[in-house]
Design a protein around this motif. Structure first.
Motif, PDB file in Angstrom:
ATOM      1  N   ASN A 442       3.845   6.482  36.060  1.00 60.34           N
ATOM      2  CA  ASN A 442       3.839   7.873  35.589  1.00 60.34           C
ATOM      3  C   ASN A 442       3.335   7.875  34.140  1.00 60.34           C
ATOM      4  OD1 ASN A 442       4.200  10.625  35.451  1.00 60.34           O
ATOM      5  ND2 ASN A 442       6.426  10.538  35.208  1.00 60.34           N
ATOM      6  N   PRO A 443       2.051   7.577  33.935  1.00 63.12           N
ATOM      7  CA  PRO A 443       1.560   7.314  32.579  1.00 63.12           C
ATOM      8  C   PRO A 443       1.523   8.514  31.649  1.00 63.12           C
ATOM      9  CG  PRO A 443      -0.231   7.226  34.180  1.00 63.12           C
ATOM     10  CD  PRO A 443       1.038   7.302  34.961  1.00 63.12           C
ATOM     11  N   THR A 444       1.289   9.736  32.167  1.00 66.43           N
ATOM     12  CA  THR A 444       1.178  10.902  31.287  1.00 66.43           C
ATOM     13  C   THR A 444       2.018  12.049  31.809  1.00 66.43           C
ATOM     14  OG1 THR A 444      -0.672  12.044  32.392  1.00 66.43           O
ATOM     15  CG2 THR A 444      -1.225  10.204  30.909  1.00 66.43           C
ATOM     16  N   ALA A 445       2.153  13.086  30.978  1.00 67.25           N
ATOM     17  CA  ALA A 445       2.895  14.280  31.385  1.00 67.25           C
ATOM     18  C   ALA A 445       2.097  15.140  32.352  1.00 67.25           C
ATOM     19  CB  ALA A 445       3.271  15.101  30.148  1.00 67.25           C
ATOM     20  N   GLY A 446       0.802  14.857  32.487  1.00 69.50           N
ATOM     21  CA  GLY A 446      -0.040  15.575  33.441  1.00 69.50           C
ATOM     22  C   GLY A 446       0.068  14.966  34.828  1.00 69.50           C
ATOM     23  N   ASP A 448      -1.158  12.504  37.468  1.00 70.13           N
ATOM     24  CA  ASP A 448      -1.846  11.216  37.474  1.00 70.13           C
ATOM     25  C   ASP A 448      -2.035  10.720  38.905  1.00 70.13           C
ATOM     26  OD1 ASP A 448      -1.797  10.792  34.545  1.00 70.13           O
ATOM     27  OD2 ASP A 448       0.375  10.732  34.849  1.00 70.13           O
ATOM     28  N   PRO A 449      -3.060   9.910  39.160  1.00 68.57           N
ATOM     29  CA  PRO A 449      -3.279   9.375  40.509  1.00 68.57           C
ATOM     30  C   PRO A 449      -2.069   8.577  41.001  1.00 68.57           C
ATOM     31  CG  PRO A 449      -5.206   8.993  39.127  1.00 68.57           C
ATOM     32  CD  PRO A 449      -4.115   9.491  38.223  1.00 68.57           C
ATOM     33  N   GLN A 450      -1.597   8.932  42.193  1.00 65.16           N
ATOM     34  CA  GLN A 450      -0.507   8.213  42.849  1.00 65.16           C
ATOM     35  C   GLN A 450       0.703   8.012  41.938  1.00 65.16           C
ATOM     36  OE1 GLN A 450      -0.474   7.182  46.332  1.00 65.16           O
ATOM     37  NE2 GLN A 450      -1.975   8.824  46.066  1.00 65.16           N
ATOM     38  N   GLU A 451       1.035   9.061  41.198  1.00 64.91           N
ATOM     39  CA  GLU A 451       2.150   8.966  40.264  1.00 64.91           C
ATOM     40  C   GLU A 451       3.490   9.016  40.989  1.00 64.91           C
ATOM     41  OE1 GLU A 451       1.868  12.313  37.654  1.00 64.91           O
ATOM     42  OE2 GLU A 451       2.538  13.749  39.164  1.00 64.91           O
ATOM     43  N   ILE A 452       4.487   8.422  40.376  1.00 69.90           N
ATOM     44  CA  ILE A 452       5.875   8.474  40.842  1.00 69.90           C
ATOM     45  C   ILE A 452       6.654   9.206  39.753  1.00 69.90           C
ATOM     46  CG2 ILE A 452       7.897   7.142  41.539  1.00 69.90           C
ATOM     47  CD1 ILE A 452       5.544   6.905  43.472  1.00 69.90           C
ATOM     48  N   GLN A 453       6.959  10.473  39.984  1.00 70.26           N
ATOM     49  CA  GLN A 453       7.524  11.318  38.937  1.00 70.26           C
ATOM     50  C   GLN A 453       8.932  10.916  38.530  1.00 70.26           C
ATOM     51  OE1 GLN A 453       7.109  15.413  40.120  1.00 70.26           O
ATOM     52  NE2 GLN A 453       4.886  15.399  39.837  1.00 70.26           N
ATOM     53  N   GLN A 454       9.591  10.088  39.318  1.00 69.70           N
ATOM     54  CA  GLN A 454      10.927   9.629  38.929  1.00 69.70           C
ATOM     55  C   GLN A 454      10.881   8.631  37.771  1.00 69.70           C
ATOM     56  OE1 GLN A 454      12.115   9.244  43.397  1.00 69.70           O
ATOM     57  NE2 GLN A 454      13.996   9.009  42.227  1.00 69.70           N
ATOM     58  N   TYR A 455       9.731   8.033  37.527  1.00 66.58           N
ATOM     59  CA  TYR A 455       9.596   7.167  36.358  1.00 66.58           C
ATOM     60  C   TYR A 455       9.541   8.020  35.091  1.00 66.58           C
ATOM     61  CZ  TYR A 455       8.283   2.940  39.008  1.00 66.58           C
ATOM     62  OH  TYR A 455       8.277   1.841  39.829  1.00 66.58           O
ATOM     63  N   PRO A 456      10.026   7.507  33.966  1.00 68.59           N
ATOM     64  CA  PRO A 456       9.840   8.210  32.689  1.00 68.59           C
ATOM     65  C   PRO A 456       8.349   8.331  32.380  1.00 68.59           C
ATOM     66  CG  PRO A 456      11.412   6.387  32.466  1.00 68.59           C
ATOM     67  CD  PRO A 456      10.774   6.242  33.805  1.00 68.59           C
ATOM     68  N   VAL A 457       7.973   9.471  31.787  1.00 70.76           N
ATOM     69  CA  VAL A 457       6.590   9.636  31.369  1.00 70.76           C
ATOM     70  C   VAL A 457       6.233   8.501  30.399  1.00 70.76           C
ATOM     71  CG1 VAL A 457       4.986  11.102  30.076  1.00 70.76           C
ATOM     72  CG2 VAL A 457       6.582  12.123  31.713  1.00 70.76           C
ATOM     73  N   GLY A 458       5.096   7.904  30.609  1.00 68.58           N
ATOM     74  CA  GLY A 458       4.685   6.759  29.806  1.00 68.58           C
ATOM     75  C   GLY A 458       4.758   5.450  30.562  1.00 68.58           C
ATOM     76  N   THR A 459       5.309   5.473  31.796  1.00 66.68           N
ATOM     77  CA  THR A 459       5.356   4.265  32.614  1.00 66.68           C
ATOM     78  C   THR A 459       3.951   3.976  33.131  1.00 66.68           C
ATOM     79  OG1 THR A 459       7.634   4.762  33.307  1.00 66.68           O
ATOM     80  CG2 THR A 459       6.399   3.137  34.608  1.00 66.68           C
ATOM     81  N   PRO A 461       0.769   2.062  34.991  1.00 68.49           N
ATOM     82  CA  PRO A 461       0.554   1.213  36.165  1.00 68.49           C
ATOM     83  C   PRO A 461       0.235  -0.212  35.718  1.00 68.49           C
ATOM     84  CG  PRO A 461      -1.379   2.568  35.748  1.00 68.49           C
ATOM     85  CD  PRO A 461      -0.310   3.037  34.787  1.00 68.49           C
ATOM     86  N   LEU A 462       0.350  -1.157  36.639  1.00 66.42           N
ATOM     87  CA  LEU A 462      -0.030  -2.520  36.310  1.00 66.42           C
ATOM     88  C   LEU A 462      -1.510  -2.559  35.912  1.00 66.42           C
ATOM     89  CD1 LEU A 462       1.766  -4.772  38.949  1.00 66.42           C
ATOM     90  CD2 LEU A 462       2.503  -4.127  36.662  1.00 66.42           C
TER      91      LEU A 462
END
Length: 576
Positions: A442-446, A448-459, A461-462
């Motif tokens: 979940n890299p940004t507040a927007g 994101d591709p294949q995001e997992i919203q349960q992660y904190p924003v800023g997580t 991807p590998l």
């Protein structure tokens, strides 16, 4: 002067207080009892479309996620017809649909036989007549929705016809198909029987043979997941694992780990059985070593399925942990095999010492994070494709290296088409390999591709995470893949990827790759490619343009032949 309360009033007040307290306790117990009853019953946790949705694609199938409180007891498919309905709210009439569940029984699938009307209100309803395999009744659920408008259907000069082969061959639970170098059709089954037929000019199957070579060599049934013919056409490489009969709840569960094998047979008479690789991981349920394919480099590639839903042990998957070789595409170099076979690839977790990173390792890890790639397709564009079944809601994802754990992944993840590159990571965590991020993080507040919203924003991807080549959506279960290389329709389908969709869809989808290998267009509703029963695998007879579809749920193989007609209601979707 202090006024005294009459003794009767005092009694009333005291009695009322006690009564209120007793009532509160009683109500609390009732609420607890009701809650306990709800928690003990299987429940729908959400649906697609959701209740109140106003622009649902009328060509899509419907699905419902479920919570299954009884371990190993998925949706009972025998109860679907009486309990699951779709009603046109303008006419009050039920819509003709196909009802289904996933291979694990962890979702409810409804596929309308004909596209829904555009701009129309419908009601998707599930009653308590629906049961899980333990006999527990579902909590009733309903969702009302409206379909989208403005969807245009077109006519294309491509159409097929189905030919029922039930009178031509014995019905069986077919898991895989291949066209041999001898021009014959080969099939494997859930219990380990190999079938072979000659193909008549009209595509029908004749002179059928059955071979028990795999069963005989293993002292009993084995699940044949797929096979590949060696480049010289002399050897059949078979991927198979321990076959676990369905238990009293109808679930395939309880397999022993490290029981997967890759074996060979002589093509001529399917004899001379030889175990080449033993000790491959085996999931508690239906994840094991899947279908293999030889690459242009002469190596044999296959996906080793995951042991978990989303990376961490969970009840549904028998609390089994990921292994060093699971959730990965593996590549075997036949030239590097030892002189004495079999090669035992049991890793440390199973009491072995196999190291896929050793300089002389014959079996190596090609790419990781691939949850359940049933089939491998080496396309003429040079890409290695595989369809991935997403994970049902309710799994667990591991934490580590600064990545927080998720104890309950609340949403079902997407089914995907991957274009697999060496060294790439595709989203399924495996702590043994130090891979902790589910999908795209979940890299940004927007968005994101294949995001997992349960992660904190800023997580993030590998670093080696690769985006999918195409997103199918949820609960489609893409499995068998084949490239259309026949010239029967001219250039109309040249290079298209045909995909069996086992769950929602019950069809063969047509995907058009672009120059970079990503899918740019899809075709849905081609005549003859719809209304199958759990289609699992397919194969193309290039010369005639014939397709053979293994319908696992229908226990049959269906011939699909090109016709001179047109498909008049095809939905062409341009992928952004």
């Amino acid at each position: 002067m202090r006024t005294k309360l009459p003794w009767l009033l005092v009694v009333v007040v005291l009695f009322t207080g006690v009564a209120f307290s007793a009532a509160a306790v009683w109500l609390g117990k009732m609420e607890s009892s009701a809650l306990a009853e709800r928690e003990s019953r299987p429940t729908v946790t959400g649906s697609r479309p959701a209740d109140g949705e106003s622009a649902f694609n009328p060509l899509d199938g419907l699905a419902a996620d479920v919570r299954l409180p009884t371990a190993g007891a998925g949706v009972d498919p025998e109860t679907l017809e009486a309990a699951v309905t779709l009603v046109d709210l303008e006419t009050g009439e039920p819509v003709k649909v196909l009802r289904n569940t996933t291979g694990s029984g962890d979702a409810i699938i409804v596929q309308p036989i004909n596209p829904l009307e555009q701009g129309r209100r419908y009601k998707f309803e599930i009653t308590d007549a629906l049961k899980d395999r333990s006999g527990a009744a579902f909590t009733p659920y309903a969702a009302e929705f409206t379909t989208a408008t403005g969807i245009k259907l077109e006519t294309i000069d491509v159409a097929f016809e189905k030919v029922d082969l039930d009178t031509e061959l014995e019905r069986d639970a077919f898991t895989c198909l291949a066209l041999g170098p001898d021009g014959r059709l080969y099939a494997g089954t859930f219990a380990g029987v190999l079938h072979r037929w000659d193909i008549a000019e009209n595509g029908t199957l004749v002179n059928g043979e059955q071979f028990m070579s795999v069963l005989a060599a293993n002292g009993g049934p084995r699940m044949i997941m797929g096979f590949a013919f060696s480049p010289d056409g002399r050897t059949l490489w078979v991927s198979h694992g321990q076959m676990v009969p369905p238990n009293e709840t109808g679930t395939i569960a309880g397999a022993d780990d490290f029981t997967g094998k890759i074996s060979t047979l002589d093509v001529a008479d399917l004899s001379n059985y030889t175990d080449v690789i033993v000790g491959l991981p085996r999931g508690f349920k239906d994840h094991l070593n899947f279908q293999p394919a030889f690459g242009p480099d002469g190596r044999l590639y296959f996906n080793q399925g995951s042991h978990t839903s989303t990376g961490s042990p969970d009840n549904k998957w028998g609390l089994r942990e990921e292994r060093l070789l699971t959730a990965a595409v593996l590549a075997l170099d036949p030239e590097a095999l030892p002189a004495t076979l079999p090669l035992d690839v049991t890793t440390e977790a199973g009491g072995g010492d196999y190291d896929p990173f050793a300089e002389d390792a014959a079996l190596r890890i090609h790419a990781t994070g691939i949850r359940s790639g049933y089939d491998m397709l080496w396309h003429s564009n040079g890409k290695l494709y595989s369809g991935i079944n997403g994970a049902a809601a309710g799994g667990k994802s591991p934490g580590g290296d600064g990545v927080p754990a998720i104890d309950n992944v609340k949403l079902t993840t997407d089914d995907l088409l991957l274009a697999i590159e060496a060294g790439g990571y595709y989203g399924h965590p495996n702590p043994v390999r130090g891979e902790f991020v589910l999908n795209g993080g979940n890299p940004t507040a927007g968005v994101d591709p294949q995001e997992i919203q349960q992660y904190p924003v800023g997580t993030q991807p590998l670093g080696n995470w690769r985006e999918p080549a195409f997103v199918f959506g949820k609960n489609l279960s893409p499995n068998g893949l084949v490239e259309w290389t026949s010239g029967v329709f001219g250039d109309e389908l040249g290079g298209a990827i045909l995909v069996t969709r086992y769950s929602a869809g019950d069809d063969v989808a047509v995907l058009i790759p672009g120059p970079d290998g990503r899918i740019t267009e899809t075709l849905q509703g081609v005549n003859g490619l719809t209304q199958f029963t759990d289609p699992l695998d397919l194969v193309l007879d290039e010369q005639r343009g014939h397709l053979y579809i293994a319908e696992y749920g229908g226990r049959r193989i269906t011939l699909v032949r090109p016709t001179d007609g047109k498909s008049e209601k095809v939905y062409r979707r341009v992928v952004e």
